[in-house]
Write a protein that holds these residues in place. Structure first.
Motif, PDB file in Angstrom:
ATOM      1  N   MET A 196       0.802  -0.989   0.027  1.00  0.00           N
ATOM      2  CA  MET A 196      -0.090   0.021   0.036  1.00  0.00           C
ATOM      3  C   MET A 196       0.807   1.040   0.166  1.00  0.00           C
ATOM      4  N   TYR A 197       1.788   1.318   0.860  1.00  0.00           N
ATOM      5  CA  TYR A 197       2.840   2.554   0.903  1.00  0.00           C
ATOM      6  C   TYR A 197       3.804   2.782  -0.289  1.00  0.00           C
ATOM      7  N   SER A 198       4.002   1.840  -0.986  1.00  0.00           N
ATOM      8  CA  SER A 198       4.672   1.882  -2.208  1.00  0.00           C
ATOM      9  C   SER A 198       3.758   2.284  -3.449  1.00  0.00           C
ATOM     10  N   SER A 199       2.467   2.153  -3.271  1.00  0.00           N
ATOM     11  CA  SER A 199       1.761   2.610  -4.393  1.00  0.00           C
ATOM     12  C   SER A 199       1.503   4.221  -4.213  1.00  0.00           C
ATOM     13  N   PHE A 200       2.150   4.759  -2.955  1.00  0.00           N
ATOM     14  CA  PHE A 200       1.869   6.465  -2.950  1.00  0.00           C
ATOM     15  C   PHE A 200       2.903   7.132  -3.635  1.00  0.00           C
ATOM     16  N   TYR A 201       3.873   6.172  -4.188  1.00  0.00           N
ATOM     17  CA  TYR A 201       5.195   7.122  -4.837  1.00  0.00           C
ATOM     18  C   TYR A 201       5.238   6.855  -6.327  1.00  0.00           C
ATOM     19  N   ASP A 202       5.807   7.582  -7.139  1.00  0.00           N
ATOM     20  CA  ASP A 202       5.864   7.401  -8.476  1.00  0.00           C
ATOM     21  C   ASP A 202       6.887   6.295  -8.771  1.00  0.00           C
ATOM     22  N   ARG A 203       8.188   6.491  -8.042  1.00  0.00           N
ATOM     23  CA  ARG A 203       9.094   5.530  -8.482  1.00  0.00           C
ATOM     24  C   ARG A 203       9.602   4.871  -6.923  1.00  0.00           C
ATOM     25  N   PRO A 204       8.627   3.920  -6.668  1.00  0.00           N
ATOM     26  CA  PRO A 204       8.829   3.113  -5.483  1.00  0.00           C
ATOM     27  C   PRO A 204      10.062   2.050  -5.333  1.00  0.00           C
ATOM     28  N   ALA A 205      10.601   1.962  -4.218  1.00  0.00           N
ATOM     29  CA  ALA A 205      11.499   0.804  -4.072  1.00  0.00           C
ATOM     30  C   ALA A 205      10.603  -0.600  -4.310  1.00  0.00           C
ATOM     31  N   ASP A 206      11.358  -1.573  -4.727  1.00  0.00           N
ATOM     32  CA  ASP A 206      10.769  -2.915  -4.980  1.00  0.00           C
ATOM     33  C   ASP A 206      10.395  -3.292  -3.359  1.00  0.00           C
ATOM     34  N   TRP A 207       9.017  -3.358  -3.202  1.00  0.00           N
ATOM     35  CA  TRP A 207       8.481  -3.602  -1.672  1.00  0.00           C
ATOM     36  C   TRP A 207       9.108  -4.854  -1.134  1.00  0.00           C
ATOM     37  N   ARG A 208       8.869  -6.031  -2.114  1.00  0.00           N
ATOM     38  CA  ARG A 208       9.297  -7.321  -1.994  1.00  0.00           C
ATOM     39  C   ARG A 208      10.680  -7.533  -1.522  1.00  0.00           C
ATOM     40  N   ALA A 209      11.553  -6.668  -2.042  1.00  0.00           N
ATOM     41  CA  ALA A 209      12.972  -6.801  -1.963  1.00  0.00           C
ATOM     42  C   ALA A 209      13.280  -6.157  -0.680  1.00  0.00           C
ATOM     43  N   LEU A 210      12.715  -5.001  -0.336  1.00  0.00           N
ATOM     44  CA  LEU A 210      12.799  -4.460   0.832  1.00  0.00           C
ATOM     45  C   LEU A 210      12.261  -5.297   2.126  1.00  0.00           C
ATOM     46  N   MET A 211      11.278  -5.969   1.937  1.00  0.00           N
ATOM     47  CA  MET A 211      10.921  -6.793   3.026  1.00  0.00           C
ATOM     48  C   MET A 211      11.566  -7.868   3.192  1.00  0.00           C
ATOM     49  N   GLU A 212      12.473  -8.243   2.007  1.00  0.00           N
ATOM     50  CA  GLU A 212      13.384  -9.344   1.973  1.00  0.00           C
ATOM     51  C   GLU A 212      14.618  -8.863   2.983  1.00  0.00           C
ATOM     52  N   GLU A 213      15.152  -7.591   2.748  1.00  0.00           N
ATOM     53  CA  GLU A 213      16.322  -7.179   3.127  1.00  0.00           C
ATOM     54  C   GLU A 213      16.043  -6.756   4.496  1.00  0.00           C
ATOM     55  N   TRP A 214      15.143  -6.308   4.770  1.00  0.00           N
ATOM     56  CA  TRP A 214      14.762  -6.043   6.254  1.00  0.00           C
ATOM     57  C   TRP A 214      14.134  -7.107   7.413  1.00  0.00           C
ATOM     58  N   GLY A 215      14.367  -8.273   6.749  1.00  0.00           N
ATOM     59  CA  GLY A 215      13.923  -9.681   7.515  1.00  0.00           C
ATOM     60  C   GLY A 215      12.483  -9.881   7.824  1.00  0.00           C
ATOM     61  N   LEU A 216      11.952  -9.021   6.755  1.00  0.00           N
ATOM     62  CA  LEU A 216      10.338  -8.974   7.305  1.00  0.00           C
ATOM     63  C   LEU A 216       9.511 -10.260   6.239  1.00  0.00           C
ATOM     64  N   THR A 217      10.237 -11.140   5.409  1.00  0.00           N
ATOM     65  CA  THR A 217       9.562 -12.040   4.545  1.00  0.00           C
ATOM     66  C   THR A 217       8.543 -12.923   5.404  1.00  0.00           C
ATOM     67  N   ALA A 218       9.152 -13.510   6.503  1.00  0.00           N
ATOM     68  CA  ALA A 218       8.874 -14.418   7.343  1.00  0.00           C
ATOM     69  C   ALA A 218       7.355 -13.739   8.069  1.00  0.00           C
ATOM     70  N   MET A 219       7.409 -12.631   8.092  1.00  0.00           N
ATOM     71  CA  MET A 219       6.250 -12.052   8.817  1.00  0.00           C
ATOM     72  C   MET A 219       5.404 -11.563   7.713  1.00  0.00           C
ATOM     73  N   LYS A 220       5.471 -11.666   6.447  1.00  0.00           N
ATOM     74  CA  LYS A 220       4.479 -11.014   5.418  1.00  0.00           C
ATOM     75  C   LYS A 220       3.124 -11.152   5.800  1.00  0.00           C
ATOM     76  N   ARG A 221       2.676 -12.306   6.364  1.00  0.00           N
ATOM     77  CA  ARG A 221       1.157 -12.407   6.402  1.00  0.00           C
ATOM     78  C   ARG A 221       0.702 -12.234   8.033  1.00  0.00           C
ATOM     79  N   ALA A 222       1.703 -11.739   8.792  1.00  0.00           N
ATOM     80  CA  ALA A 222       1.507 -11.396  10.090  1.00  0.00           C
ATOM     81  C   ALA A 222       0.730  -9.992  10.341  1.00  0.00           C
ATOM     82  N   ARG A 223      -0.263 -10.235  11.058  1.00  0.00           N
ATOM     83  CA  ARG A 223      -1.010  -8.890  11.281  1.00  0.00           C
ATOM     84  C   ARG A 223      -0.408  -7.843  12.213  1.00  0.00           C
ATOM     85  N   PHE A 224      -0.571  -6.306  11.745  1.00  0.00           N
ATOM     86  CA  PHE A 224       0.200  -5.399  12.463  1.00  0.00           C
ATOM     87  C   PHE A 224       0.187  -5.397  14.112  1.00  0.00           C
TER      88      PHE A 224
END
Ligand SMILES: Nc1ncnc2c1ncn2[C@@H]1O[C@H](COP(=O)(O)OP(=O)(O)OP(=O)(O)O)[C@@H](O)[C@H]1O
Length: 237
Positions: A99-127
């Protein structure tokens, strides 16, 4: 190279003068700390510098862009994590990043960012189910999703346990090492000492010191940043 130039910033809320002529500069690649007592004006500085709030007077130049005339472009090139940021309880980590990436004209790759910051395992976890440390990790990733050159972080480590705080410090350094300039609002002197290349102390809407932590300690003839801060503001951190 200077990436943030604030000159004689003034901002009042009704009759309350929150910023009373704030002038400061931040260089590319710095971790720059904004310190000061409650209500000193730190968040207002961040809001004005990031293009989110219009000052009553003075100028904001960020990445060479004047915030009055180039605000939209400025907002696309900075990331902001405001104090007490919140997401809907039920949103999932992956959804928030997408959702946040959709706010930007040239966003980073959000999936890559999720991976880089160790969040991939948490992808489906609720805030709502994330611990404080993981929430902050997500907030940092969200601040980076627009692929910003400057990131503003407001009291990112408040409320975290010591281990999560240390982890967050590591993340902030990683961010800097990737070439991002970081402006960090903090109440913690140890944090400022450990992380910040330069700091500004703000009190009652004015800058009372700008320089390295060592310069502040030398100026106040203090053995610690905590003591120097107290000497300068008359208050403990
Ligand atoms: N939207 C607003 N409306 C009215 N007053 C405001 C508003 N935002 C901030 N203020 C006031 O302006 C002053 C500066 O607020 P600001 O949030 O910038 O300070 P701060 O240094 O970030 O404080 P803290 O450390 O408590 O977060 C405070 O007195 C605050 O109450």
């Amino acid at each position: 190279m200077t990436v943030i130039e604030l000159n004689d910033l003034r901002k009042s809320y009704r009759t309350h003068r929150a910023l009373d002529g704030v002038t400061l500069t931040v260089g590319r690649g710095e971790i720059f700390g904004l310190l000061g007592p409650n209500g000193a004006g730190k968040t207002t500085v961040v809001e004005c510098a990031s293009g989110l709030r219009r000052p009553d007077g003075g100028t904001v130049r960020v990445l060479g862009l004047d915030s009055r005339t180039r605000r939209r472009e400025l907002l696309q090139r900075v990331g902001v994590q405001l104090q007490e940021a919140a997401l809907p309880d039920a949103i999932k980590v992956g959804e928030a990043l997408r959702m946040y990436s959709s706010f930007y004209d040239r966003p980073a790759d959000w999936r890559a960012l999720m991976e880089e910051w160790g969040l991939t395992a948490m992808k489906r976890a609720r805030f709502a189910g994330l611990s404080g440390g993981w929430k902050q990790r997500l907030f940092i990733a969200l601040a980076l999703v627009g692929d910003p050159e400057i990131v503003f972080l407001d009291e990112l480590t408040t409320g975290l346990d010591p281990a999560a705080r240390r982890m967050t410090w590591g993340l902030i350094r990683d961010m800097r090492d990737r070439g991002v300039t970081v402006v960090l609002v903090t109440h913690f002197m140890d944090e400022a000492e450990a992380l910040c290349d330069r700091i500004a102390v703000i009190d009652r809407g004015r800058i009372v010191h700008e320089g390295t932590p060592d310069e502040l300690m030398a100026r106040c003839d203090a053995g610690s940043l905590d003591d120097a801060y107290f000497t300068l503001t008359g208050r403990t951190a």
